[in-house]
Design a protein around this motif. Structure first.
Motif, short mmCIF file in Angstrom:
data_model
loop_
_atom_site.label_atom_id
_atom_site.label_comp_id
_atom_site.label_asym_id
_atom_site.label_seq_id
_atom_site.Cartn_x
_atom_site.Cartn_y
_atom_site.Cartn_z
N PRO A 60 2.47 -18.06 -38.11
CA PRO A 60 2.11 -18.28 -39.51
C PRO A 60 3.01 -17.47 -40.44
O PRO A 60 2.53 -16.87 -41.41
N GLN A 61 4.31 -17.43 -40.17
CA GLN A 61 5.21 -16.54 -40.88
C GLN A 61 6.08 -17.25 -41.91
O GLN A 61 5.92 -18.45 -42.17
N THR A 62 7.00 -16.49 -42.50
CA THR A 62 7.96 -16.97 -43.48
C THR A 62 9.32 -16.38 -43.09
O THR A 62 9.45 -15.74 -42.04
N TRP A 63 10.32 -16.52 -43.95
CA TRP A 63 11.63 -15.92 -43.70
C TRP A 63 11.51 -14.42 -43.44
O TRP A 63 12.35 -13.83 -42.75
N TRP A 64 10.46 -13.79 -43.98
CA TRP A 64 10.25 -12.34 -43.85
C TRP A 64 10.13 -11.91 -42.39
O TRP A 64 10.32 -10.74 -42.06
N VAL A 220 0.24 -18.54 -46.44
CA VAL A 220 -0.52 -19.67 -45.89
C VAL A 220 -1.53 -20.19 -46.91
O VAL A 220 -1.74 -21.40 -47.04
N ALA A 221 -2.13 -19.27 -47.66
CA ALA A 221 -3.18 -19.66 -48.61
C ALA A 221 -2.62 -20.26 -49.90
O ALA A 221 -3.34 -20.98 -50.61
N GLY A 225 -0.28 -24.27 -48.71
CA GLY A 225 0.37 -23.72 -47.54
C GLY A 225 -0.39 -23.96 -46.26
O GLY A 225 0.21 -24.18 -45.19
N LEU A 226 -1.72 -23.92 -46.31
CA LEU A 226 -2.52 -24.13 -45.11
C LEU A 226 -2.34 -25.54 -44.58
O LEU A 226 -2.06 -25.75 -43.39
N SER A 227 -2.50 -26.53 -45.45
CA SER A 227 -2.34 -27.92 -45.00
C SER A 227 -0.93 -28.18 -44.51
O SER A 227 -0.73 -28.92 -43.53
N ALA A 228 0.07 -27.57 -45.15
CA ALA A 228 1.45 -27.74 -44.70
C ALA A 228 1.66 -27.13 -43.32
O ALA A 228 2.31 -27.73 -42.46
N SER A 229 1.09 -25.95 -43.09
CA SER A 229 1.21 -25.31 -41.78
C SER A 229 0.60 -26.18 -40.69
O SER A 229 1.17 -26.34 -39.60
#
Length: 314
Positions: A60-64, A220-221, A225-229
């Motif tokens: 559940p991450q990002t570029w970070w 995610v929130a 973001g949640l639906s996309a994940s």
């Protein structure tokens, strides 16, 4: 989250997720580029004239997720970390999350960033996209590294194990497929969910501090973001079908590195990828669970650099 980085941001007026805090990494710049009608977020730094290394993170991450790896790579390479569609500060389209559609968007973004050819590195869902991108755009790649990922139709098991000693690694694939129920149960509790993944799937449960968990949960929130994940998992069958359609036309010939954590989800990435790639090698990073770049960043830099150096010398 706080940090002492002061790198400037550019084109922040183009940020499609302005409500999500944007964190800087010293020596790197934020950019947004059009990718087939949506804006993708890229973080770029390192040596402009060096070989380009592109990094894709997963759920559940990002570029970070690459922040500890990017400075080490930047000493020799041009480094670009990209938020996938629906991830971090990239736009959240309503559809198109099969990995071949996403791969096309990533490639469009890299063309806009003036990247003619590059080394591609993907972890988790990022590895799903990286594998499909290699199938579609092999001529654009020097090589691809895939980190601890059950890739749809490739390394993902056909059935979810029911043995409790193994089921915790893959149970969420089925859960994420259920229409509407995950959103009903997880909306407002994104932090609890993200916290479980980041603590249970690492060898050391204190790998991530509270601020890092807050950052990923907020991403995610934020604004769909949640639906996309979840959409990556809901489109996984289509990703698998398109992977196999492409493989019927020919296997990968570009060099592939499969990277496993000693305590990760896929014990031998290279063996899993080998049937589909003519030139696959493997590496196992000790003292690492699933989140290899966070758990062992120096070892990750070393393995990726060695892979690139070896293939460039061939």
């Amino acid at each position: 989250m706080t940090d002492d980085a002061t790198a400037p941001s550019s084109s922040c007026d183009q940020n499609p997720v302005p409500g999500l805090p944007l964190h800087d990494l010293a020596g790197f710049t934020h950019r947004w580029v059009d990718a087939e009608g949506i804006r993708l977020h890229a973080v770029e730094g390192g040596r402009p004239a060096g070989p380009t290394v592109v990094l894709l993170a997963g759920f559940p991450q990002t570029w970070w997720a690459w922040r500890k790896v990017m400075p080490g790579l930047a000493a020799r390479f041009r480094v670009i970390a990209i938020d996938l569609p629906g991830q971090g500060h990239s736009e959240r389209p309503r559809g198109g999350y099969d990995t071949h559609t996403v791969a096309s968007r990533v490639q469009t973004a890299l063309t806009a960033l003036d990247v003619p050819k590059y080394w591609l590195v993907g972890h988790d869902v990022g590895a799903w996209v990286a594998f499909s991108l290699a199938l579609k755009y092999e001529e654009r790649l020097h090589g691809v590294a895939l980190l601890d990922a059950g890739i749809p139709g490739i390394t993902l098991p056909d059935s979810i194990p029911t043995d409790p000693d193994r089921a915790w690694k893959t149970w969420h694939f089925a859960f994420h497929l259920v229409p509407e129920l995950p959103e009903t149960l997880l909306t407002g509790r994104e932090r609890d969910y993200v916290d479980w993944f980041l603590k249970v799937k690492t060898l050391s449960p204190d790998t991530f501090d509270g601020a890092e968990i807050d950052h990923y949960a907020a991403a995610v929130a934020a604004e769909g973001g949640l639906s996309a994940s979840l959409a990556y998992y809901r489109d996984a069958a289509e990703s698998a079908r398109r992977n196999h359609d492409a493989l019927e036309r020919g296997h990968l010939t570009v060099p592939v590195l499969g990277v496993s954590g000693s305590h990760g989800s896929i014990p031998d990435m290279a063996a899993s990828i080998g049937p589909w790639a003519a030139n696959a090698t493997g590496a196992v990073i000790p003292q690492a669970g699933h989140f290899i770049p966070d758990e062992q960043p120096e070892a990750t830099v070393k393995v990726l650099t060695a892979f690139i150096d070896y293939e460039r010398a061939e």
